[in-house]
Design a protein around this motif. Sequence first.
Motif, PDB file in Angstrom:
ATOM      1  N   VAL A 106       0.860  -1.185   0.000  1.00 49.09           N
ATOM      2  CA  VAL A 106       0.000   0.000   0.000  1.00 49.09           C
ATOM      3  C   VAL A 106       0.890   1.225   0.000  1.00 49.09           C
ATOM      4  O   VAL A 106       1.778   1.353   0.842  1.00 49.09           O
ATOM      5  N   GLN A 107       0.644   2.121  -0.949  1.00 46.90           N
ATOM      6  CA  GLN A 107       1.384   3.378  -1.009  1.00 46.90           C
ATOM      7  C   GLN A 107       0.479   4.517  -1.452  1.00 46.90           C
ATOM      8  O   GLN A 107       0.913   5.463  -2.083  1.00 46.90           O
ATOM      9  N   SER A 108      -0.792   4.426  -1.087  1.00 50.28           N
ATOM     10  CA  SER A 108      -1.772   5.404  -1.551  1.00 50.28           C
ATOM     11  C   SER A 108      -1.652   6.753  -0.851  1.00 50.28           C
ATOM     12  O   SER A 108      -2.055   7.763  -1.404  1.00 50.28           O
ATOM     13  N   SER A 109      -1.120   6.774   0.354  1.00 48.79           N
ATOM     14  CA  SER A 109      -1.035   8.010   1.121  1.00 48.79           C
ATOM     15  C   SER A 109       0.426   8.416   1.318  1.00 48.79           C
ATOM     16  O   SER A 109       1.334   7.607   1.161  1.00 48.79           O
ATOM     17  N   ARG A 110       0.638   9.670   1.709  1.00 48.05           N
ATOM     18  CA  ARG A 110       1.996  10.122   2.007  1.00 48.05           C
ATOM     19  C   ARG A 110       2.354   9.861   3.460  1.00 48.05           C
ATOM     20  O   ARG A 110       3.463  10.145   3.887  1.00 48.05           O
ATOM     21  N   SER A 111       1.412   9.314   4.214  1.00 47.77           N
ATOM     22  CA  SER A 111       1.624   9.032   5.630  1.00 47.77           C
ATOM     23  C   SER A 111       1.819   7.529   5.841  1.00 47.77           C
ATOM     24  O   SER A 111       0.998   6.724   5.401  1.00 47.77           O
ATOM     25  N   GLN A 112       2.891   7.165   6.526  1.00 42.64           N
ATOM     26  CA  GLN A 112       3.153   5.757   6.809  1.00 42.64           C
ATOM     27  C   GLN A 112       2.052   5.169   7.687  1.00 42.64           C
ATOM     28  O   GLN A 112       1.595   4.053   7.462  1.00 42.64           O
ATOM     29  N   HIS A 113       1.596   5.934   8.660  1.00 41.54           N
ATOM     30  CA  HIS A 113       0.559   5.462   9.582  1.00 41.54           C
ATOM     31  C   HIS A 113      -0.756   5.197   8.838  1.00 41.54           C
ATOM     32  O   HIS A 113      -1.416   4.172   9.056  1.00 41.54           O
ATOM     33  N   ARG A 114      -1.141   6.100   7.937  1.00 44.67           N
ATOM     34  CA  ARG A 114      -2.372   5.925   7.163  1.00 44.67           C
ATOM     35  C   ARG A 114      -2.262   4.720   6.224  1.00 44.67           C
ATOM     36  O   ARG A 114      -3.212   3.956   6.065  1.00 44.67           O
ATOM     37  N   ASN A 115      -1.080   4.554   5.611  1.00 44.89           N
ATOM     38  CA  ASN A 115      -0.874   3.404   4.728  1.00 44.89           C
ATOM     39  C   ASN A 115      -0.944   2.095   5.512  1.00 44.89           C
ATOM     40  O   ASN A 115      -1.446   1.093   5.016  1.00 44.89           O
ATOM     41  N   ARG A 116      -0.454   2.113   6.745  1.00 45.17           N
ATOM     42  CA  ARG A 116      -0.497   0.915   7.585  1.00 45.17           C
ATOM     43  C   ARG A 116      -1.956   0.565   7.918  1.00 45.17           C
ATOM     44  O   ARG A 116      -2.367  -0.598   7.811  1.00 45.17           O
ATOM     45  N   ASP A 117      -2.749   1.559   8.280  1.00 44.40           N
ATOM     46  CA  ASP A 117      -4.161   1.330   8.570  1.00 44.40           C
ATOM     47  C   ASP A 117      -4.911   0.846   7.323  1.00 44.40           C
ATOM     48  O   ASP A 117      -5.756  -0.045   7.402  1.00 44.40           O
ATOM     49  N   THR A 118      -4.579   1.423   6.177  1.00 45.05           N
ATOM     50  CA  THR A 118      -5.201   1.009   4.915  1.00 45.05           C
ATOM     51  C   THR A 118      -4.848  -0.435   4.591  1.00 45.05           C
ATOM     52  O   THR A 118      -5.697  -1.208   4.141  1.00 45.05           O
ATOM     53  N   ALA A 119      -3.591  -0.804   4.824  1.00 43.68           N
ATOM     54  CA  ALA A 119      -3.156  -2.175   4.556  1.00 43.68           C
ATOM     55  C   ALA A 119      -3.891  -3.174   5.441  1.00 43.68           C
ATOM     56  O   ALA A 119      -4.303  -4.237   4.972  1.00 43.68           O
ATOM     57  N   VAL A 120      -4.100  -2.835   6.704  1.00 46.62           N
ATOM     58  CA  VAL A 120      -4.813  -3.733   7.620  1.00 46.62           C
ATOM     59  C   VAL A 120      -6.266  -3.885   7.187  1.00 46.62           C
ATOM     60  O   VAL A 120      -6.803  -4.998   7.154  1.00 46.62           O
ATOM     61  N   SER A 121      -6.929  -2.786   6.813  1.00 49.98           N
ATOM     62  CA  SER A 121      -8.327  -2.893   6.386  1.00 49.98           C
ATOM     63  C   SER A 121      -8.448  -3.631   5.049  1.00 49.98           C
ATOM     64  O   SER A 121      -9.389  -4.396   4.842  1.00 49.98           O
ATOM     65  N   LEU A 122      -7.482  -3.432   4.148  1.00 53.16           N
ATOM     66  CA  LEU A 122      -7.470  -4.160   2.882  1.00 53.16           C
ATOM     67  C   LEU A 122      -7.262  -5.653   3.125  1.00 53.16           C
ATOM     68  O   LEU A 122      -7.920  -6.502   2.506  1.00 53.16           O
ATOM     69  N   PHE A 123      -6.380  -5.975   4.056  1.00 52.20           N
ATOM     70  CA  PHE A 123      -6.118  -7.367   4.438  1.00 52.20           C
ATOM     71  C   PHE A 123      -7.385  -8.009   4.991  1.00 52.20           C
ATOM     72  O   PHE A 123      -7.757  -9.121   4.612  1.00 52.20           O
ATOM     73  N   GLN A 124      -8.066  -7.291   5.858  1.00 50.72           N
ATOM     74  CA  GLN A 124      -9.301  -7.772   6.470  1.00 50.72           C
ATOM     75  C   GLN A 124     -10.353  -8.044   5.399  1.00 50.72           C
ATOM     76  O   GLN A 124     -10.998  -9.096   5.389  1.00 50.72           O
ATOM     77  N   GLN A 125     -10.526  -7.123   4.466  1.00 49.04           N
ATOM     78  CA  GLN A 125     -11.520  -7.268   3.400  1.00 49.04           C
ATOM     79  C   GLN A 125     -11.153  -8.413   2.452  1.00 49.04           C
ATOM     80  O   GLN A 125     -12.019  -9.178   2.022  1.00 49.04           O
ATOM     81  N   LEU A 126      -9.868  -8.547   2.146  1.00 50.22           N
ATOM     82  CA  LEU A 126      -9.400  -9.597   1.243  1.00 50.22           C
ATOM     83  C   LEU A 126      -9.687 -10.979   1.830  1.00 50.22           C
ATOM     84  O   LEU A 126     -10.189 -11.870   1.137  1.00 50.22           O
ATOM     85  N   LEU A 127      -9.381 -11.154   3.114  1.00 42.49           N
ATOM     86  CA  LEU A 127      -9.643 -12.449   3.755  1.00 42.49           C
ATOM     87  C   LEU A 127     -11.140 -12.717   3.849  1.00 42.49           C
ATOM     88  O   LEU A 127     -11.587 -13.843   3.615  1.00 42.49           O
ATOM     89  N   ALA A 128     -11.921 -11.699   4.182  1.00 35.04           N
ATOM     90  CA  ALA A 128     -13.369 -11.881   4.284  1.00 35.04           C
ATOM     91  C   ALA A 128     -13.957 -12.313   2.940  1.00 35.04           C
ATOM     92  O   ALA A 128     -14.801 -13.222   2.879  1.00 35.04           O
ATOM     93  N   ASP A 129     -13.515 -11.686   1.861  1.00 32.97           N
ATOM     94  CA  ASP A 129     -14.013 -12.048   0.529  1.00 32.97           C
ATOM     95  C   ASP A 129     -13.580 -13.459   0.136  1.00 32.97           C
ATOM     96  O   ASP A 129     -14.332 -14.199  -0.497  1.00 32.97           O
ATOM     97  N   ALA A 130     -12.348 -13.832   0.500  1.00 29.52           N
ATOM     98  CA  ALA A 130     -11.843 -15.157   0.145  1.00 29.52           C
ATOM     99  C   ALA A 130     -12.553 -16.257   0.925  1.00 29.52           C
ATOM    100  O   ALA A 130     -12.656 -17.394   0.441  1.00 29.52           O
ATOM    101  N   LEU A 131     -13.061 -15.937   2.110  1.00 27.40           N
ATOM    102  CA  LEU A 131     -13.715 -16.954   2.938  1.00 27.40           C
ATOM    103  C   LEU A 131     -15.215 -17.079   2.692  1.00 27.40           C
ATOM    104  O   LEU A 131     -15.845 -17.986   3.219  1.00 27.40           O
ATOM    105  N   LYS A 132     -15.784 -16.178   1.888  1.00 25.05           N
ATOM    106  CA  LYS A 132     -17.213 -16.286   1.579  1.00 25.05           C
ATOM    107  C   LYS A 132     -17.449 -17.518   0.719  1.00 25.05           C
ATOM    108  O   LYS A 132     -16.692 -17.800  -0.204  1.00 25.05           O
ATOM    109  N   LYS A 133     -18.516 -18.225   1.029  1.00 25.45           N
ATOM    110  CA  LYS A 133     -18.864 -19.386   0.223  1.00 25.45           C
ATOM    111  C   LYS A 133     -19.525 -18.915  -1.064  1.00 25.45           C
ATOM    112  O   LYS A 133     -20.422 -18.082  -1.038  1.00 25.45           O
ATOM    113  N   LYS A 134     -19.063 -19.451  -2.183  1.00 28.49           N
ATOM    114  CA  LYS A 134     -19.640 -19.063  -3.465  1.00 28.49           C
ATOM    115  C   LYS A 134     -20.962 -19.780  -3.680  1.00 28.49           C
ATOM    116  O   LYS A 134     -21.113 -20.945  -3.335  1.00 28.49           O
TER     117      LYS A 134
END
Length: 142
Positions: A80-108
């Motif tokens: 993640v490099q969307s922001s100029r702030s390391q802290h904001r990018n870290r928070d974005t990465a955690v939320s992206l990680f959370q969403q990615l795992l949630a989508d991968a675990l949904k039953k099709k």
Amino acid sequence: MDAERLIPVNAEVQIPLAELRFRFSNSSGPGGQHVNKSATRVTLLFNVANSPSLPEEVRERLLRRLANRIDKEGVLQLNVQSSRSQHRNRDTAVSLFQQLLADALKKKKKRRRTKPSKAAVEKRLAEKKKRSERKRDRSQKW
């Protein structure tokens, strides 16, 4: 405090923040002097293959569904490099990680086979007939 914080993925899976590793590096793109001297790009690393907080069937599903994002050691990497702030990018990465795992675990949902309606079939055949007549008319004139 970070070691105790849990990241909820779905109803049965929660991952402790302590299992995530972060690497920081220089971001690419414009930014002048700021981009050259600060490490704002965040790479989130999560070892899917050896995580103690994942049940075995969840681990297998993640390894199968996220195969294109996981390396041969079983480590998931998110950049993640969307922001100029390391802290904001870290928070974005955690939320992206959370969403990615949630989508991968949904039953099709299983696909139900359907037939085209009678009107749709008739419309397709009428268009086909019109097209063939048009081509036949073209050939007769020459």
